[in-house]
Design a protein around this motif. Structure first.
Motif, PDB file in Angstrom:
ATOM      1  N   LYS A  17      43.665  64.912  64.440  1.00  0.00           N
ATOM      2  CA  LYS A  17      43.022  64.073  63.436  1.00  0.00           C
ATOM      3  C   LYS A  17      44.039  63.024  62.978  1.00  0.00           C
ATOM      4  O   LYS A  17      45.248  63.310  62.906  1.00  0.00           O
ATOM      5  CB  LYS A  17      42.578  64.934  62.247  1.00  0.00           C
ATOM      6  N   PRO A  18      43.628  61.795  62.646  1.00  0.00           N
ATOM      7  CA  PRO A  18      44.572  60.794  62.125  1.00  0.00           C
ATOM      8  C   PRO A  18      45.340  61.325  60.915  1.00  0.00           C
ATOM      9  O   PRO A  18      44.797  62.085  60.100  1.00  0.00           O
ATOM     10  CB  PRO A  18      43.667  59.619  61.752  1.00  0.00           C
ATOM     11  N   HIS A  19      46.596  60.926  60.803  1.00  0.00           N
ATOM     12  CA  HIS A  19      47.500  61.521  59.827  1.00  0.00           C
ATOM     13  C   HIS A  19      47.024  61.340  58.379  1.00  0.00           C
ATOM     14  O   HIS A  19      46.946  62.310  57.614  1.00  0.00           O
ATOM     15  CB  HIS A  19      48.901  60.925  59.992  1.00  0.00           C
ATOM     16  N   ALA A  20      46.723  60.109  57.988  1.00  0.00           N
ATOM     17  CA  ALA A  20      46.307  59.854  56.600  1.00  0.00           C
ATOM     18  C   ALA A  20      45.024  60.613  56.270  1.00  0.00           C
ATOM     19  O   ALA A  20      44.865  61.145  55.161  1.00  0.00           O
ATOM     20  CB  ALA A  20      46.123  58.363  56.362  1.00  0.00           C
ATOM     21  N   LEU A  21      44.114  60.667  57.213  1.00  0.00           N
ATOM     22  CA  LEU A  21      42.857  61.388  57.005  1.00  0.00           C
ATOM     23  C   LEU A  21      43.117  62.887  56.875  1.00  0.00           C
ATOM     24  O   LEU A  21      42.495  63.573  56.052  1.00  0.00           O
ATOM     25  CB  LEU A  21      41.909  61.095  58.165  1.00  0.00           C
ATOM     26  N   THR A  22      44.046  63.397  57.667  1.00  0.00           N
ATOM     27  CA  THR A  22      44.427  64.810  57.569  1.00  0.00           C
ATOM     28  C   THR A  22      44.938  65.138  56.179  1.00  0.00           C
ATOM     29  O   THR A  22      44.523  66.130  55.556  1.00  0.00           O
ATOM     30  CB  THR A  22      45.507  65.137  58.607  1.00  0.00           C
ATOM     31  N   LEU A  23      45.842  64.317  55.665  1.00  0.00           N
ATOM     32  CA  LEU A  23      46.397  64.557  54.336  1.00  0.00           C
ATOM     33  C   LEU A  23      45.313  64.528  53.268  1.00  0.00           C
ATOM     34  O   LEU A  23      45.328  65.332  52.321  1.00  0.00           O
ATOM     35  CB  LEU A  23      47.477  63.521  54.024  1.00  0.00           C
ATOM     36  N   LYS A  24      44.357  63.628  53.424  1.00  0.00           N
ATOM     37  CA  LYS A  24      43.264  63.524  52.456  1.00  0.00           C
ATOM     38  C   LYS A  24      42.399  64.780  52.478  1.00  0.00           C
ATOM     39  O   LYS A  24      42.032  65.315  51.421  1.00  0.00           O
ATOM     40  CB  LYS A  24      42.421  62.287  52.756  1.00  0.00           C
ATOM     41  N   VAL A  25      42.086  65.266  53.674  1.00  0.00           N
ATOM     42  CA  VAL A  25      41.265  66.468  53.798  1.00  0.00           C
ATOM     43  C   VAL A  25      41.997  67.678  53.214  1.00  0.00           C
ATOM     44  O   VAL A  25      41.408  68.472  52.466  1.00  0.00           O
ATOM     45  CB  VAL A  25      40.887  66.712  55.273  1.00  0.00           C
ATOM     46  N   LEU A  26      43.278  67.827  53.531  1.00  0.00           N
ATOM     47  CA  LEU A  26      44.049  68.949  52.996  1.00  0.00           C
ATOM     48  C   LEU A  26      44.081  68.918  51.473  1.00  0.00           C
ATOM     49  O   LEU A  26      43.969  69.954  50.810  1.00  0.00           O
ATOM     50  CB  LEU A  26      45.470  68.924  53.547  1.00  0.00           C
ATOM     51  N   LEU A  29      40.690  69.889  49.996  1.00  0.00           N
ATOM     52  CA  LEU A  29      40.423  71.316  50.159  1.00  0.00           C
ATOM     53  C   LEU A  29      41.403  72.195  49.391  1.00  0.00           C
ATOM     54  O   LEU A  29      41.263  73.416  49.364  1.00  0.00           O
ATOM     55  CB  LEU A  29      40.459  71.682  51.647  1.00  0.00           C
ATOM     56  N   GLY A  30      42.412  71.580  48.781  1.00  0.00           N
ATOM     57  CA  GLY A  30      43.335  72.314  47.927  1.00  0.00           C
ATOM     58  C   GLY A  30      44.398  73.116  48.638  1.00  0.00           C
ATOM     59  O   GLY A  30      44.983  74.027  48.050  1.00  0.00           O
ATOM     60  N   ILE A  31      44.710  72.786  49.892  1.00  0.00           N
ATOM     61  CA  ILE A  31      45.715  73.567  50.624  1.00  0.00           C
ATOM     62  C   ILE A  31      46.926  72.735  51.052  1.00  0.00           C
ATOM     63  O   ILE A  31      47.823  73.254  51.720  1.00  0.00           O
ATOM     64  CB  ILE A  31      45.113  74.261  51.869  1.00  0.00           C
TER      65      ILE A  31
END
Length: 228
Positions: free
Chosen positions: A120-129, A132-134
Motif C-alpha cells: 500500500k502507498p506509504h502515506a495511505l498506510t500511515l493514515k489507515v494505521l 484504526l488506532g494501531i
C-alpha cells in the motif's frame, strides 16, 4: 521431516489481508474510478483477488481481467484517481481479522518489536494505521513507495529490517499471499501465514501456519520467556 520455526524477536507484518480486511474500501475506490469512466462496477469479492501487488498492478490486472482498456496511458491515469478516491475514505468499512488487534498488543507487551511491510502507498498506510488506532504499535512502517523496490523484491522487506536495526535471522515475516511468501524467501527471512485473506491457499509447512497472531508467542527466545 518437517521444518521448525526459529526464534525471533522482531515480527514484521503485511497489512491488507493479514492484519485488516480492507477489501470493501479498496473496492469502493476502484468502483468510483470505474463509474467515472462509465465502466461497470465490480463486486468487492472479485476486486479482493487482485489485492497484494500495489495499486498499479491491482488496476492493471483488474482492467485486463474484465476486458477494459489497460494500456499504459489508461493505467497511468487510473492510479492517482484510485488513490485519491481511497484516501478520502480509507477505513470506513475496514475491519481487523479476529483477535488481531488484541494479539498485536499482546506481542508488544511480551517484548516483540513490530514492523510493517506493505505494498500500500506509504502515506495511505500511515493514515489507515492511525484511523484504526494501531500506529503506535509499529517501530517501523514501509509502504511500497518508501522502499527501494516493492514486494516481491526482497529490498522492501530488508528496508524494514534496516530501519529496525534487525538482522534477518532475528526476524519473522507474517503475510497471507504468495507475494509475501516469495518476498520472505528472497530476503532469507522465515515466513508465517495467517489462515484468513489468501492464507489458506498457500502451501506452507504446518509449523509455519498460524491459527491466530498470538501463536507467534512461541517464537520468543527461551531466555526472554524465562524473564518475562
Amino acid at each position: 521431516m518437517s521444518a521448525s520455526p526459529n526464534t525471533a524477536d522482531v515480527l514484521i507484518f503485511d497489512l491488507d489481508g493479514t492484519l485488516i480486511d480492507s477489501a470493501h474500501d479498496i473496492a469502493a475506490a476502484v468502483n468510483e474510478y470505474l463509474a467515472s469512466k462509465g465502466w461497470p462496477e465490480q463486486d468487492p469479492a472479485f476486486v479482493e483477488g487482485f489485492i497484494g501487488n500495489g495499486p498499479r498492478r491491482l488496476l492493471l490486472d483488474l482492467l485486463l481481467a474484465v476486458g477494459l482498456p489497460h494500456d499504459d496511458a489508461t493505467v497511468d491515469e487510473a492510479v492517482p484517481t484510485y488513490i485519491a478516491n481511497y484516501e478520502r475514505s480509507p477505513a470506513r468499512h475496514t475491519r481487523f481479522y479476529a483477535h488481531v488487534k488484541e494479539d498485536l498488543h499482546r506481542l508488544r507487551e511480551a517484548g516483540f518489536r513490530l514492523g510493517l511491510c506493505t505494498n500500500k502507498p506509504h502515506a495511505l498506510t500511515l493514515k489507515v494505521l492511525d484511523l484504526l488506532g494501531i500506529a503506535p504499535l509499529f517501530e517501523a512502517v514501509v509502504g511500497a513507495d518508501a522502499a527501494p523496490a516493492c514486494k516481491p523484491d526482497p529490498a522492501h522487506l530488508l528496508a524494514v529490517c534496516e530501519r529496525m536495526g534487525a538482522p534477518p535471522a532475528s526476524v519473522a515475516y507474517v503475510g497471507d499471499t504468495a507475494v509475501d511468501q516469495a518476498t520472505a524467501a528472497a530476503a532469507g527471512i522465515s515466513f508465517h501465514v495467517v489462515p484468513w485473506g489468501g492464507g489458506s491457499l498457500l502451501k506452507v509447512d504446518e509449523a509455519f501456519r498460524l491459527d491466530r497472531l498470538a501463536d507467534l508467542m512461541a517464537l520468543k527466545p527461551a531466555a526472554a520467556r524465562r524473564t518475562a
